[in-house]
Write an enzyme that holds these catalytic residues in place. Structure first.
Site, PDB file in Angstrom:
ATOM      1  N   GLU A  33       0.450  -1.256  -0.185  1.00 50.07           N
ATOM      2  CA  GLU A  33       0.362  -0.521   0.185  1.00 50.07           C
ATOM      3  C   GLU A  33       0.879   1.380   0.037  1.00 50.07           C
ATOM      4  O   GLU A  33       0.667   2.024  -0.676  1.00 50.07           O
ATOM      5  CB  GLU A  33      -0.545  -0.380   1.226  1.00 50.07           C
ATOM      6  CG  GLU A  33      -2.061  -0.849   0.817  1.00 50.07           C
ATOM      7  CD  GLU A  33      -2.924  -1.145  -0.449  1.00 50.07           C
ATOM      8  OE1 GLU A  33      -3.332   0.073  -0.657  1.00 50.07           O
ATOM      9  OE2 GLU A  33      -3.886  -2.293  -0.517  1.00 50.07           O
ATOM     10  N   TYR A 116      -7.029   6.402   3.469  1.00 47.95           N
ATOM     11  CA  TYR A 116      -6.904   5.169   2.174  1.00 47.95           C
ATOM     12  C   TYR A 116      -6.025   3.776   3.294  1.00 47.95           C
ATOM     13  O   TYR A 116      -6.712   3.451   3.083  1.00 47.95           O
ATOM     14  CB  TYR A 116      -6.046   6.162   1.293  1.00 47.95           C
ATOM     15  CG  TYR A 116      -5.577   4.811   0.473  1.00 47.95           C
ATOM     16  CD1 TYR A 116      -6.540   4.133  -0.299  1.00 47.95           C
ATOM     17  CD2 TYR A 116      -4.721   3.831   0.040  1.00 47.95           C
ATOM     18  CE1 TYR A 116      -6.531   2.889  -0.570  1.00 47.95           C
ATOM     19  CE2 TYR A 116      -4.297   2.514  -0.557  1.00 47.95           C
ATOM     20  CZ  TYR A 116      -5.728   2.665  -0.983  1.00 47.95           C
ATOM     21  OH  TYR A 116      -5.508   1.119  -1.630  1.00 47.95           O
ATOM     22  N   ASP A 134      -9.922   6.598  -2.595  1.00 47.94           N
ATOM     23  CA  ASP A 134      -8.888   6.507  -3.562  1.00 47.94           C
ATOM     24  C   ASP A 134      -8.682   7.667  -5.077  1.00 47.94           C
ATOM     25  O   ASP A 134     -10.777   7.663  -4.730  1.00 47.94           O
ATOM     26  CB  ASP A 134      -8.224   5.610  -4.024  1.00 47.94           C
ATOM     27  CG  ASP A 134      -8.560   4.847  -4.536  1.00 47.94           C
ATOM     28  OD1 ASP A 134      -8.952   4.138  -4.931  1.00 47.94           O
ATOM     29  OD2 ASP A 134      -7.971   3.902  -5.215  1.00 47.94           O
TER      30      ASP A 134
END
Length: 346
Positions: A33, A116, A134
């Site tokens: 991520e 996020y 996102d």
DNA sequence: AATTCGGGGTT
DNA sequence: AACCCAGAATT
């Protein structure tokens, strides 16, 4: 229509097989991520593979030198991600005994982790119902519901977060978050999406109003600054050169480079010669200066265009702080420097 | 709220 | 050339 089911059904058929989708290990998910922030999957994938291979556990990452982490990150950009990744790895390894935090509110406290990324990790690893917002999610939701609130402000974030959070409440959060992002990335693309094969076309407000290309609304107009960089590549008699670490807070923090002379306009030979003599690396009587690239290399970043000249300085004598030529490629450098090093072939 | 932080892909 | 990308931190 059942938006969640439609998204998930589409996802099951169309999803890409990506390595971080075959694990729920928080270290691996976290790594992926961070790498994928503002980075397309195709660009991030080889870096993910490299990091997992070089640092199989969070302890391996924590034990690494920052320069080695930056070297592996070289070329990916937004280098604060690498520095924060390293800092957070050390924090988890030492303060948390290597145990990754397990809830959204704990995960978001990590450096480099915002709403996020915390939502992604909490949902993928621990099945927490926290909706990811996102660029893909903004695009799909704004188009489907016909929402013109700008996504560039806090108001937009809150509005879209509330909508996505409402959608996720009744379904498997990991699958839903993956599905809505993948749908935005692959079907509901920024430009020229093929809406004729979209399962939402009959209910999509933007499609019905023919306003796909108007959404999502963004307000920011970014202004690009021009800068003029002169890198000084010194060649000593005993095959060494000067490489410095960038200090301070700006771009490329903690990466390495050749001595840099920045000017307000395109520099000429005399200006650079004077500046080189002021560097104090070399005796001014013995140096020879020549321009390496006759036309500027224009390195384009989001907010600045760097008009770059590489200057070669040959000196009689040695450099006390000199780096042997064969060690130059081992330093973490911005890709602008990396391309030069590869081309120059020390 | 606005600015800064990379580099590469798409159109 | 403009826009965008599995955004976050700083000002």
């Amino acid at each position: 229509m059942n938006i969640q089911k439609t998204l998930i059904d589409w996802y099951i058929v169309n999803k890409r097989d990506l390595p971080w989708r075959n694990t729920t290990d928080p270290y691996s998910i976290w790594l992926s991520e961070i790498i994928l922030q503002q980075t397309q999957v195709a660009q991030g994938l080889p870096y993910y593979t490299s990091f997992v291979s070089n640092y199989p556990t969070i302890f391996d990452l924590a034990d690494a030198d920052e320069s080695d982490v930056l070297k592996l990150w070289q070329g990916l950009g937004y280098y604060s991600r690498a520095r924060n990744l390293h800092t957070s790895a050390q924090y988890i390894a030492t303060e948390l005994n290597g145990v990754f935090p397990k809830t959204f509110s704990e995960i978001i406290k990590l450096k480099g982790v915002g709403d996020y990324t915390a939502s992604a990790i909490a949902s993928f690893c621990y099945n927490e119902k926290t909706a990811v917002i996102d660029g893909n999610v903004y695009r799909f939701l704004s188009r489907f519901y016909g929402i013109y609130t700008p996504i560039t402000g806090g108001k937009g974030f809150k509005e879209f977060k509330a909508i996505a959070q409402n959608l996720i409440e009744t379904v498997d959060p990991a699958t839903f978050n993956q599905a809505i992002m993948e749908f935005g990335a692959r079907q509901c693309k920024p430009k020229t999406p093929d809406c004729t094969v979209c399962p939402f076309s009959s209910d999509c407000v933007a499609f019905q109003k023919e306003e796909i290309n108007c959404l999502p609304v963004k307000l920011k107009a970014l202004k690009v600054k021009k800068k003029f960089f002169n890198y000084i590549v010194i060649l000593s008699e005993d095959n060494t050169t000067i490489v410095e670490q960038r200090q301070g807070k700006g771009i490329w923090q903690n990466l390495y480079q050749f001595p840099l002379i920045e000017t307000d306009t395109a520099a000429n030979y005399e200006t650079v010669l004077k500046a080189v003599k002021a560097l104090n690396y070399v005796e001014s009587e013995t140096l020879e200066l020549s321009l390496y690239n006759t036309t500027d290399i224009v390195h384009k970043l989001s907010h600045q265009h760097l008009y770059t000249k590489f200057w070669i300085v040959t000196v009689n004598g040695t450099l006390p702080e000199g780096v042997p030529f064969n060690k130059v490629p081992t330093f973490p450098v911005p890709i602008l420097i990396g391309n030069f090093i590869e081309n120059f072939n020390f």
